[in-house]
Write a protein that holds these residues in place. Structure first.
Motif, PDB file in Angstrom:
ATOM      1  N   VAL A 168      56.315 -18.131  11.132  1.00  0.00           N
ATOM      2  CA  VAL A 168      55.234 -17.186  10.868  1.00  0.00           C
ATOM      3  C   VAL A 168      55.792 -16.061   9.993  1.00  0.00           C
ATOM      4  CG1 VAL A 168      53.679 -15.497  11.918  1.00  0.00           C
ATOM      5  CG2 VAL A 168      53.978 -17.747  12.979  1.00  0.00           C
ATOM      6  N   ILE A 169      55.166 -15.828   8.855  1.00  0.00           N
ATOM      7  CA  ILE A 169      55.669 -14.825   7.906  1.00  0.00           C
ATOM      8  C   ILE A 169      54.659 -13.684   7.800  1.00  0.00           C
ATOM      9  CG2 ILE A 169      56.353 -14.421   5.494  1.00  0.00           C
ATOM     10  CD1 ILE A 169      57.139 -17.421   5.416  1.00  0.00           C
ATOM     11  N   ILE A 170      55.110 -12.493   8.142  1.00  0.00           N
ATOM     12  CA  ILE A 170      54.217 -11.325   8.112  1.00  0.00           C
ATOM     13  C   ILE A 170      54.819 -10.291   7.168  1.00  0.00           C
ATOM     14  CG2 ILE A 170      53.192  -9.463   9.495  1.00  0.00           C
ATOM     15  CD1 ILE A 170      53.589 -11.346  11.970  1.00  0.00           C
ATOM     16  N   VAL A 171      54.164 -10.047   6.046  1.00  0.00           N
ATOM     17  CA  VAL A 171      54.684  -9.030   5.122  1.00  0.00           C
ATOM     18  C   VAL A 171      53.918  -7.736   5.335  1.00  0.00           C
ATOM     19  CG1 VAL A 171      55.274 -10.819   3.452  1.00  0.00           C
ATOM     20  CG2 VAL A 171      53.151  -9.551   3.164  1.00  0.00           C
ATOM     21  N   PHE A 172      54.585  -6.629   5.058  1.00  0.00           N
ATOM     22  CA  PHE A 172      53.870  -5.360   5.262  1.00  0.00           C
ATOM     23  C   PHE A 172      54.406  -4.269   4.345  1.00  0.00           C
ATOM     24  CE2 PHE A 172      57.243  -3.113   7.530  1.00  0.00           C
ATOM     25  CZ  PHE A 172      58.017  -4.152   8.022  1.00  0.00           C
ATOM     26  N   HIS A 173      53.520  -3.368   4.006  1.00  0.00           N
ATOM     27  CA  HIS A 173      53.906  -2.171   3.272  1.00  0.00           C
ATOM     28  C   HIS A 173      53.268  -0.977   3.975  1.00  0.00           C
ATOM     29  CE1 HIS A 173      54.874   0.571   0.037  1.00  0.00           C
ATOM     30  NE2 HIS A 173      53.605   0.942  -0.007  1.00  0.00           N
ATOM     31  N   ASN A 174      54.088  -0.141   4.581  1.00  0.00           N
ATOM     32  CA  ASN A 174      53.605   1.065   5.273  1.00  0.00           C
ATOM     33  C   ASN A 174      52.509   0.809   6.307  1.00  0.00           C
ATOM     34  OD1 ASN A 174      55.428   2.691   4.029  1.00  0.00           O
ATOM     35  ND2 ASN A 174      54.029   3.445   2.459  1.00  0.00           N
ATOM     36  N   LEU A 195      56.613 -24.639  19.418  1.00  0.00           N
ATOM     37  CA  LEU A 195      56.014 -24.694  18.080  1.00  0.00           C
ATOM     38  C   LEU A 195      56.460 -23.541  17.186  1.00  0.00           C
ATOM     39  CD1 LEU A 195      52.338 -25.704  18.988  1.00  0.00           C
ATOM     40  CD2 LEU A 195      54.255 -27.180  18.341  1.00  0.00           C
ATOM     41  N   LEU A 196      56.841 -22.447  17.830  1.00  0.00           N
ATOM     42  CA  LEU A 196      57.145 -21.240  17.047  1.00  0.00           C
ATOM     43  C   LEU A 196      58.652 -21.147  16.785  1.00  0.00           C
ATOM     44  CD1 LEU A 196      55.930 -18.627  15.854  1.00  0.00           C
ATOM     45  CD2 LEU A 196      56.443 -17.528  18.041  1.00  0.00           C
ATOM     46  N   LYS A 197      59.058 -21.527  15.598  1.00  0.00           N
ATOM     47  CA  LYS A 197      60.486 -21.466  15.255  1.00  0.00           C
ATOM     48  C   LYS A 197      60.942 -20.021  15.130  1.00  0.00           C
ATOM     49  CE  LYS A 197      63.244 -24.985  14.270  1.00  0.00           C
ATOM     50  NZ  LYS A 197      63.486 -25.760  15.279  1.00  0.00           N
ATOM     51  N   GLU A 198      60.119 -19.212  14.479  1.00  0.00           N
ATOM     52  CA  GLU A 198      60.544 -17.840  14.199  1.00  0.00           C
ATOM     53  C   GLU A 198      59.368 -17.023  13.676  1.00  0.00           C
ATOM     54  OE1 GLU A 198      63.237 -18.124  10.851  1.00  0.00           O
ATOM     55  OE2 GLU A 198      61.907 -19.558   9.870  1.00  0.00           O
ATOM     56  N   ILE A 199      59.527 -15.708  13.786  1.00  0.00           N
ATOM     57  CA  ILE A 199      58.613 -14.805  13.078  1.00  0.00           C
ATOM     58  C   ILE A 199      59.479 -14.040  12.080  1.00  0.00           C
ATOM     59  CG2 ILE A 199      57.065 -12.814  13.271  1.00  0.00           C
ATOM     60  CD1 ILE A 199      56.370 -13.649  16.075  1.00  0.00           C
ATOM     61  N   ILE A 200      59.094 -14.093  10.816  1.00  0.00           N
ATOM     62  CA  ILE A 200      59.854 -13.363   9.794  1.00  0.00           C
ATOM     63  C   ILE A 200      58.994 -12.191   9.319  1.00  0.00           C
ATOM     64  CG2 ILE A 200      60.982 -13.504   7.538  1.00  0.00           C
ATOM     65  CD1 ILE A 200      61.121 -16.574   7.995  1.00  0.00           C
ATOM     66  N   VAL A 225      62.565 -13.123  16.291  1.00  0.00           N
ATOM     67  CA  VAL A 225      61.848 -12.270  15.339  1.00  0.00           C
ATOM     68  C   VAL A 225      62.891 -11.625  14.425  1.00  0.00           C
ATOM     69  CG1 VAL A 225      60.221 -10.377  15.028  1.00  0.00           C
ATOM     70  CG2 VAL A 225      60.083 -11.807  17.076  1.00  0.00           C
ATOM     71  N   LYS A 226      62.744 -11.848  13.114  1.00  0.00           N
ATOM     72  CA  LYS A 226      63.718 -11.298  12.163  1.00  0.00           C
ATOM     73  C   LYS A 226      62.997 -10.332  11.230  1.00  0.00           C
ATOM     74  CE  LYS A 226      65.784 -15.870  11.636  1.00  0.00           C
ATOM     75  NZ  LYS A 226      64.824 -16.767  12.274  1.00  0.00           N
ATOM     76  N   ILE A 227      63.802  -9.512  10.580  1.00  0.00           N
ATOM     77  CA  ILE A 227      63.197  -8.641   9.575  1.00  0.00           C
ATOM     78  C   ILE A 227      64.006  -8.674   8.275  1.00  0.00           C
ATOM     79  CG2 ILE A 227      64.308  -6.587  10.586  1.00  0.00           C
ATOM     80  CD1 ILE A 227      61.687  -5.112   9.665  1.00  0.00           C
ATOM     81  N   LEU A 228      63.293  -8.814   7.166  1.00  0.00           N
ATOM     82  CA  LEU A 228      63.913  -8.743   5.840  1.00  0.00           C
ATOM     83  C   LEU A 228      63.364  -7.502   5.170  1.00  0.00           C
ATOM     84  CD1 LEU A 228      63.284 -12.335   4.399  1.00  0.00           C
ATOM     85  CD2 LEU A 228      65.338 -11.496   5.546  1.00  0.00           C
ATOM     86  N   VAL A 237      53.022 -11.025  -2.957  1.00  0.00           N
ATOM     87  CA  VAL A 237      53.543 -12.311  -3.419  1.00  0.00           C
ATOM     88  C   VAL A 237      55.067 -12.332  -3.328  1.00  0.00           C
ATOM     89  CG1 VAL A 237      53.923 -13.644  -5.540  1.00  0.00           C
ATOM     90  CG2 VAL A 237      51.605 -13.018  -4.846  1.00  0.00           C
ATOM     91  N   GLY A 238      55.701 -11.313  -3.871  1.00  0.00           N
ATOM     92  CA  GLY A 238      57.165 -11.234  -3.844  1.00  0.00           C
ATOM     93  C   GLY A 238      57.682 -11.218  -2.408  1.00  0.00           C
ATOM     94  N   ALA A 239      57.001 -10.448  -1.555  1.00  0.00           N
ATOM     95  CA  ALA A 239      57.464 -10.323  -0.168  1.00  0.00           C
ATOM     96  C   ALA A 239      57.290 -11.650   0.579  1.00  0.00           C
ATOM     97  CB  ALA A 239      56.694  -9.208   0.529  1.00  0.00           C
ATOM     98  N   ARG A 240      56.156 -12.323   0.363  1.00  0.00           N
ATOM     99  CA  ARG A 240      55.966 -13.606   1.053  1.00  0.00           C
ATOM    100  C   ARG A 240      56.973 -14.638   0.577  1.00  0.00           C
ATOM    101  NH1 ARG A 240      49.417 -14.238   1.279  1.00  0.00           N
ATOM    102  NH2 ARG A 240      49.083 -12.663   2.896  1.00  0.00           N
ATOM    103  N   LEU A 241      57.300 -14.598  -0.721  1.00  0.00           N
ATOM    104  CA  LEU A 241      58.297 -15.544  -1.234  1.00  0.00           C
ATOM    105  C   LEU A 241      59.657 -15.295  -0.588  1.00  0.00           C
ATOM    106  CD1 LEU A 241      57.283 -15.803  -4.998  1.00  0.00           C
ATOM    107  CD2 LEU A 241      57.195 -17.632  -3.289  1.00  0.00           C
ATOM    108  N   MET A 242      59.992 -14.019  -0.394  1.00  0.00           N
ATOM    109  CA  MET A 242      61.268 -13.710   0.286  1.00  0.00           C
ATOM    110  C   MET A 242      61.304 -14.367   1.657  1.00  0.00           C
ATOM    111  SD  MET A 242      62.139  -9.663  -0.189  1.00  0.00           S
ATOM    112  CE  MET A 242      63.552  -9.638   0.913  1.00  0.00           C
ATOM    113  N   GLY A 243      60.206 -14.253   2.386  1.00  0.00           N
ATOM    114  CA  GLY A 243      60.128 -14.853   3.713  1.00  0.00           C
ATOM    115  C   GLY A 243      60.185 -16.371   3.641  1.00  0.00           C
ATOM    116  N   ALA A 244      59.422 -16.935   2.710  1.00  0.00           N
ATOM    117  CA  ALA A 244      59.337 -18.403   2.610  1.00  0.00           C
ATOM    118  C   ALA A 244      60.704 -19.010   2.284  1.00  0.00           C
ATOM    119  CB  ALA A 244      58.319 -18.779   1.536  1.00  0.00           C
TER     120      ALA A 244
END
Ligand code: UDP
Ligand code: MN
Length: 604
Positions: A168-174, A195-200, A225-228, A237-244
């Motif tokens: 699961v990839i969750i991007v956020f800004h502020n 089913l849940l490998k990770e939350i990024i 749960v990790k954080i980048l 787009v850039g943030a989701r690609l980092m996660g992917a």
């Protein structure tokens, strides 16, 4: 009231009999107290009544065109006004996490109502996130939600051992701390661990202090749960690609940072995503931006877009509706996805070219991905069995470097030039400000992807994926329909897609999309936003295009006739030039108000 005065009078009389000065003094105090209390009570009462009769306070905030229908998801998102990110709030206010849950608040997805005096501070803080942060901070990050699935969805059984796993990839800004953490916790609480490998989590260069160490501490003890962190603002787009790129699950599952998932949400997504040819979206419900109440959105919706390429929720085709009623738990196709929430097998995501990295900040990536998926041999679908709440916002709270228009237009220009063929010419012709940006975009690598994957053209997409579309084509007439008396058939400014009574408007220039119409072979007069001119009760109206025969206007010489033989007429109104006069269907007469001039305008 009368009895009350009698009691007071009695009191005064008895007081008068004892020590006079002392009694007068205490009487004055009692009176002052009474007057104050009555004043306060009536003020609260007045405010409550006033607000009951009025729209909620946040409705007066400025937003452009977009509109969330409280009854469902009629027309929404696509064209934002960038926010001021907190205006004149203090740094301390902006950077502190004010999460302080109150027992029971918002449990079961119920709304949280504030008192009158609390609303004042909530209003000041609203612009920070474009939702009610005071309410969010009161609701536990572990709050309960009802099972939102239909009976037939609850009956579906899944073989968990054989489903693909998810990152699961969750991007956020502020994002607000409480809203972000509630998204994370809802996923942890409601997804089977197998089913849940990770939350990024991917932080897109947020500058709010509470999203630093405080966020890291909060996720430290959570499983997987990790954080980048991206140090530059790259955009979603850039943030989701980092996660992917670092994801280890079989399926990438993207969520916005202000969502709450409900019981059984992940199984149907993973089951469908397993098939490797589909981008599968959950059914998106509404989390109120005011009360955070969880509300079901309308059952039948799919995603598409307007002439200006703004994303829109619309009624699905008849065929889809029939299939839905026969098999209510089955995923169904959609021409486009909203973008924030979807699952896709990792291998398919990369095979089809990931995301367009030239897209900045926000916007248009959902259309680009949808067109690419369909045109290059995959599908986009919605599963009614996965229900996820999302806070739809009326305006975007972020800063857009260079301005929101420039950001959105450059992304739209990229998507249109690569995928839309003749319809890109249509889009650029009528949106010169986007056309002006087109040449600064290099999209060679994206066109290469289209060639290498042998993708189909946009004509195929419109004809096969969205045959109900309301775009001009070579088979459809396009232009202005001018009345002999003056004025043109057009849609007056209002809420896009909702329609309303039809009148004539000034004919404008050749580039005014508001008075340009498609006239179809079968006789429909179509405007942008999928509106068709319909013979109404007394007055002609703009309504969502359907199979209704009242939307058929046959061209007979210079007249437009309904199937029951009435003529489209510009009603004699107050105007000199015919502009603003209502339209209606009337008995045909020898009247220039029934004469229409078809002025063709090349659509590309
Ligand atoms: N987002 C981001 N960087 C940006 C803009 C947005 O990481 O520059 C994130 C945002 O925090 C959210 C997601 O992208 O989680 C989608 O944005 P948003 O919710 O504003 O879009 P909407 O749902 O309103 O279309
Ligand atoms: Mn969102």
């Amino acid at each position: 009231m009368f009895e009350f005065t009698m009691v007071i009078k009695k009191q005064i009389r008895s007081l008068m009999c004892r020590g006079r000065k002392k009694k007068i003094a205490s009487l004055v105090i009692i009176l002052i107290f009474l007057i104050n209390a009555m004043f306060y009570v009536s003020l609260e009462l007045y405010n409550t009544i006033k607000n009951r009769n009025k729209d909620p306070w946040y409705k007066s905030l400025r937003y452009e065109k977009d509109y969330v229908d409280k009854m469902g998801m009629r027309v929404i998102v696509g064209h934002y006004v960038g926010g001021n990110s907190g205006g004149n709030l203090s740094q301390e206010m902006i950077n502190t996490n004010h999460y302080a849950p109150i027992d029971g608040a918002g449990e079961g997805g119920r709304p949280v109502q504030l008192l009158q005096r609390e609303i004042i501070s909530a209003r000041d803080l609203y612009s920070l996130h474009s939702y009610n942060i005071v309410v969010s901070d009161r609701i536990s990050i572990n709050r309960s939600l009802p099972d939102m699935r239909s009976e037939s969805c609850r009956r579906v059984e899944y073989d968990l051992e054989n489903l693909p796993t998810a990152s699961v990839i969750i991007v956020f800004h502020n994002e607000a701390w409480s809203t972000l953490m509630r998204t994370v916790m809802s996923v942890l609480l409601r997804s089977p661990t197998v089913l849940l490998k990770e939350i990024i989590l991917v932080d897109d260069a947020s500058d709010r202090k509470y999203l630093g160490k405080e966020l890291e501490d909060a996720i430290e003890n959570l499983n997987n749960v990790k954080i980048l962190r991206s140090h530059n603002r790259t955009g979603l787009v850039g943030a989701r690609l980092m996660g992917a790129r670092i994801a280890v699950g079989d399926v990438l599952l993207f969520l916005d940072a202000h969502c709450e998932v409900t019981q059984g949400w992940i199984e149907p997504l993973l089951e469908r995503a397993g098939s490797d040819d589909v981008f599968i979206c959950p059914h998106i419900d509404l989390l109120s931006d005011d009360t955070l109440a969880y509300t079901k959105s309308i059952d039948a919706h799919w995603g598409a877009f307007s002439w200006r390429l703004h994303f829109r929720w619309l009624m699905p085709s008849n065929e889809v509706m029939i299939n839905k009623s026969k098999n209510p738990s089955k995923p169904y196709p959609t021409p486009a996805m909203a973008g924030g929430l979807f699952a896709v097998r990792k291998s398919l995501f990369w095979r089809l070219g990931g995301y367009d990295e030239g897209m900045v900040i926000w916007g248009a990536e959902n259309l680009e991905l949808s067109w690419r998926a369909w045109q290059c041999g995959a599908r986009v679908e919605i599963t009614p069995c996965s229900r996820v709440g999302h806070i739809f916002r009326r305006h975007s709270p972020y800063k857009y470097p260079g301005g929101v228009a420039k950001v959105l237009n450059s992304n739209l220009a990229r998507a249109a030039s690569v995928w839309m063929d003749e319809w890109a010419d249509f889009f650029f012709k009528f949106n010169p400000s986007v056309a002006a940006i087109r040449d600064s975009q290099s999209v060679g690598d994206r066109i290469e992807i289209r060639k290498n994957l042998h993708c189909k053209n946009f004509k195929w997409y419109l004809e096969n994926v969205w045959p109900q579309h309301f775009f001009p084509t070579d088979e459809r007439w396009f232009g202005r329909i001018r009345n002999d008396k003056g004025g043109c058939i057009g849609v007056t400014a209002g809420t896009p897609g909702l329609g309303g009574p039809a009148s004539s408007i000034s004919c404008g220039s050749d580039l005014d999309l508001d008075r340009l119409l498609v006239y179809t072979v079968e006789g429909k007069v179509m405007a942008d936003e999928g509106l068709c001119l319909e013979q109404g009760n007394g007055r002609a109206v703009w309504k969502t295009c359907t199979e209704n025969i009242k939307q058929i206007w046959q061209q007979k010489g210079p007249r437009l006739k309904t199937l029951d033989g009435l003529c489209l007429t510009l009603v004699n109104g107050d105007s000199e030039d015919g502009i603003g006069d209502p339209l209606t269907a009337k008995r045909c007469l020898n009247d220039n108000r029934q004469i229409w001039h078809f002025e063709r305008v090349p659509w590309r």
